[in-house]
Scaffold this motif. Structure first.
Motif, PDB file in Angstrom:
ATOM      1  N   UNK A   1       0.857  -1.185   0.000  1.00 47.73           N
ATOM      2  CA  UNK A   1       0.000   0.000   0.000  1.00 47.73           C
ATOM      3  C   UNK A   1       0.895   1.239   0.000  1.00 47.73           C
ATOM      4  N   UNK A   2       0.551   2.205  -0.838  1.00 47.71           N
ATOM      5  CA  UNK A   2       1.383   3.396  -0.993  1.00 47.71           C
ATOM      6  C   UNK A   2       1.576   4.138   0.324  1.00 47.71           C
ATOM      7  N   UNK A   3       0.524   4.298   1.107  1.00 46.71           N
ATOM      8  CA  UNK A   3       0.628   5.045   2.365  1.00 46.71           C
ATOM      9  C   UNK A   3       1.631   4.404   3.318  1.00 46.71           C
ATOM     10  N   UNK A   4       1.650   3.056   3.346  1.00 52.26           N
ATOM     11  CA  UNK A   4       2.580   2.364   4.233  1.00 52.26           C
ATOM     12  C   UNK A   4       4.011   2.444   3.700  1.00 52.26           C
ATOM     13  N   UNK A   5       4.172   2.234   2.415  1.00 48.58           N
ATOM     14  CA  UNK A   5       5.508   2.332   1.816  1.00 48.58           C
ATOM     15  C   UNK A   5       6.086   3.740   1.997  1.00 48.58           C
ATOM     16  N   UNK A   6       5.245   4.764   1.826  1.00 50.92           N
ATOM     17  CA  UNK A   6       5.705   6.146   2.021  1.00 50.92           C
ATOM     18  C   UNK A   6       6.112   6.389   3.473  1.00 50.92           C
ATOM     19  N   UNK A   7       5.299   5.905   4.413  1.00 47.41           N
ATOM     20  CA  UNK A   7       5.600   6.100   5.837  1.00 47.41           C
ATOM     21  C   UNK A   7       6.893   5.395   6.224  1.00 47.41           C
ATOM     22  N   UNK A   8       7.086   4.186   5.742  1.00 41.87           N
ATOM     23  CA  UNK A   8       8.300   3.432   6.067  1.00 41.87           C
ATOM     24  C   UNK A   8       9.517   4.087   5.432  1.00 41.87           C
ATOM     25  N   UNK A   9       9.353   4.566   4.198  1.00 42.76           N
ATOM     26  CA  UNK A   9      10.459   5.258   3.521  1.00 42.76           C
ATOM     27  C   UNK A   9      10.874   6.499   4.301  1.00 42.76           C
ATOM     28  N   UNK A  10       9.889   7.254   4.790  1.00 41.14           N
ATOM     29  CA  UNK A  10      10.194   8.445   5.599  1.00 41.14           C
ATOM     30  C   UNK A  10      10.848   8.044   6.916  1.00 41.14           C
ATOM     31  N   UNK A  11      10.385   6.960   7.505  1.00 42.20           N
ATOM     32  CA  UNK A  11      10.971   6.481   8.754  1.00 42.20           C
ATOM     33  C   UNK A  11      12.430   6.087   8.547  1.00 42.20           C
ATOM     34  N   UNK A  12      12.711   5.462   7.410  1.00 41.57           N
ATOM     35  CA  UNK A  12      14.090   5.076   7.101  1.00 41.57           C
ATOM     36  C   UNK A  12      14.986   6.311   7.044  1.00 41.57           C
ATOM     37  N   UNK A  13      14.529   7.324   6.325  1.00 43.77           N
ATOM     38  CA  UNK A  13      15.336   8.536   6.177  1.00 43.77           C
ATOM     39  C   UNK A  13      15.432   9.312   7.486  1.00 43.77           C
ATOM     40  N   UNK A  14      14.358   9.323   8.253  1.00 42.81           N
ATOM     41  CA  UNK A  14      14.298  10.114   9.480  1.00 42.81           C
ATOM     42  C   UNK A  14      15.154   9.515  10.597  1.00 42.81           C
ATOM     43  N   UNK A  15      15.101   8.188  10.764  1.00 37.89           N
ATOM     44  CA  UNK A  15      15.833   7.627  11.909  1.00 37.89           C
ATOM     45  C   UNK A  15      16.370   6.206  11.714  1.00 37.89           C
ATOM     46  N   UNK A  16      15.685   5.399  10.952  1.00 41.01           N
ATOM     47  CA  UNK A  16      16.077   3.987  10.864  1.00 41.01           C
ATOM     48  C   UNK A  16      17.442   3.794  10.224  1.00 41.01           C
ATOM     49  N   UNK A  17      17.752   4.590   9.228  1.00 41.66           N
ATOM     50  CA  UNK A  17      19.048   4.481   8.550  1.00 41.66           C
ATOM     51  C   UNK A  17      20.179   4.649   9.563  1.00 41.66           C
ATOM     52  N   UNK A  18      20.062   5.651  10.411  1.00 39.41           N
ATOM     53  CA  UNK A  18      21.076   5.917  11.443  1.00 39.41           C
ATOM     54  C   UNK A  18      21.102   4.801  12.487  1.00 39.41           C
ATOM     55  N   UNK A  19      19.921   4.342  12.908  1.00 39.69           N
ATOM     56  CA  UNK A  19      19.857   3.265  13.896  1.00 39.69           C
ATOM     57  C   UNK A  19      20.487   1.985  13.363  1.00 39.69           C
ATOM     58  N   UNK A  20      20.204   1.661  12.114  1.00 36.52           N
ATOM     59  CA  UNK A  20      20.808   0.469  11.513  1.00 36.52           C
ATOM     60  C   UNK A  20      22.333   0.597  11.485  1.00 36.52           C
ATOM     61  N   UNK A  21      22.815   1.775  11.115  1.00 37.82           N
ATOM     62  CA  UNK A  21      24.261   2.006  11.073  1.00 37.82           C
ATOM     63  C   UNK A  21      24.863   1.865  12.465  1.00 37.82           C
ATOM     64  N   UNK A  22      24.219   2.478  13.470  1.00 39.66           N
ATOM     65  CA  UNK A  22      24.712   2.403  14.850  1.00 39.66           C
ATOM     66  C   UNK A  22      24.746   0.969  15.370  1.00 39.66           C
ATOM     67  N   UNK A  23      23.827   0.150  14.890  1.00 40.66           N
ATOM     68  CA  UNK A  23      23.768  -1.261  15.318  1.00 40.66           C
ATOM     69  C   UNK A  23      24.605  -2.180  14.420  1.00 40.66           C
ATOM     70  N   UNK A  24      25.309  -1.584  13.460  1.00 36.22           N
ATOM     71  CA  UNK A  24      26.151  -2.334  12.515  1.00 36.22           C
ATOM     72  C   UNK A  24      25.330  -3.364  11.731  1.00 36.22           C
ATOM     73  N   UNK A  25      24.141  -2.947  11.327  1.00 40.44           N
ATOM     74  CA  UNK A  25      23.273  -3.789  10.498  1.00 40.44           C
ATOM     75  C   UNK A  25      23.329  -3.231   9.088  1.00 40.44           C
ATOM     76  N   UNK A  26      23.801  -4.065   8.171  1.00 35.96           N
ATOM     77  CA  UNK A  26      23.946  -3.658   6.777  1.00 35.96           C
ATOM     78  C   UNK A  26      22.640  -3.976   6.048  1.00 35.96           C
ATOM     79  N   UNK A  27      21.812  -2.945   5.869  1.00 35.18           N
ATOM     80  CA  UNK A  27      20.528  -3.140   5.225  1.00 35.18           C
ATOM     81  C   UNK A  27      20.261  -1.936   4.321  1.00 35.18           C
ATOM     82  N   UNK A  28      19.963  -2.220   3.073  1.00 32.93           N
ATOM     83  CA  UNK A  28      19.642  -1.122   2.148  1.00 32.93           C
ATOM     84  C   UNK A  28      18.252  -0.592   2.476  1.00 32.93           C
ATOM     85  N   UNK A  29      17.930   0.536   1.866  1.00 30.84           N
ATOM     86  CA  UNK A  29      16.599   1.117   2.072  1.00 30.84           C
ATOM     87  C   UNK A  29      15.513   0.149   1.601  1.00 30.84           C
ATOM     88  N   UNK A  30      15.723  -0.467   0.445  1.00 29.36           N
ATOM     89  CA  UNK A  30      14.730  -1.417  -0.078  1.00 29.36           C
ATOM     90  C   UNK A  30      14.579  -2.629   0.834  1.00 29.36           C
TER      91      UNK A  30
END
Length: 118
Positions: free
Chosen positions: A55-84
Motif C-alpha cells: 500500500x502506498x501510504x505504508x511504503x511512504x511512511x516506512x520510507x520516511x521512517x528510514x530517512x528520518x531515523x532507521x538508517x542511522x539506527x541500523x548504522x549504529x547497530x552495525x546492520x547492513x541493510x539497504x533502504x529497499x
C-alpha cells in the motif's frame, strides 16, 4: 473430563481477584495470557498482512521512517541493510508491531486498579 470455556473463564477470574494467589495460580494466568496473545498475533498477521501489502501510504511512511531515523539506527547497530531491504522488512513486520502496540495498550489497563487503590 474437559473444562468448558466458561469454567476456564471463571477459574481465571477467581485467580485474578484472589488477594493471595499461589505461584501455580499465577502461572495459570500467565499461560492463559500467552495463549491469548499468541492467537491474537497469529490472526492479525494472517489477516492484516495481505490487506496492507504494498500500500502506498505504508511504503511512504516506512520510507520516511528510514530517512528520518532507521538508517542511522541500523548504522549504529552495525546492520547492513539497504533502504529497499528495510522497507521489505518493515512491511512484513508492520502487523506484528501494531499487535505489540495494542498489547501494551491493553496491558496498561491492568494498572488502573493499583492507581485507583482498588
Amino acid at each position: 473430563n474437559m473444562l468448558s470455556p466458561q469454567d476456564i473463564k471463571q477459574h481465571l477470574l477467581t485467580i485474578i481477584f484472589d488477594e493471595d494467589p499461589t505461584v501455580a495460580d499465577l502461572a495459570c494466568v500467565v499461560v492463559a495470557f500467552a495463549l491469548l496473545w499468541f492467537i491474537f498475533f497469529s490472526i492479525v498477521k494472517f489477516t492484516v498482512r495481505p490487506l496492507i501489502h504494498n500500500k502506498k501510504w505504508l511504503l511512504d511512511a516506512i520510507s520516511k521512517d528510514y530517512e528520518r531515523s532507521a538508517k542511522r539506527q541500523l548504522k549504529d547497530l552495525h546492520i547492513d541493510m539497504t533502504k529497499d531491504e528495510f522497507i521489505a522488512f518493515a512491511v512484513r513486520d508492520w502487523p506484528r508491531m501494531q499487535s505489540i502496540y495494542l498489547q501494551h495498550f491493553v496491558g496498561s489497563f491492568f494498572c488502573i486498579p493499583s492507581i485507583l487503590g482498588i
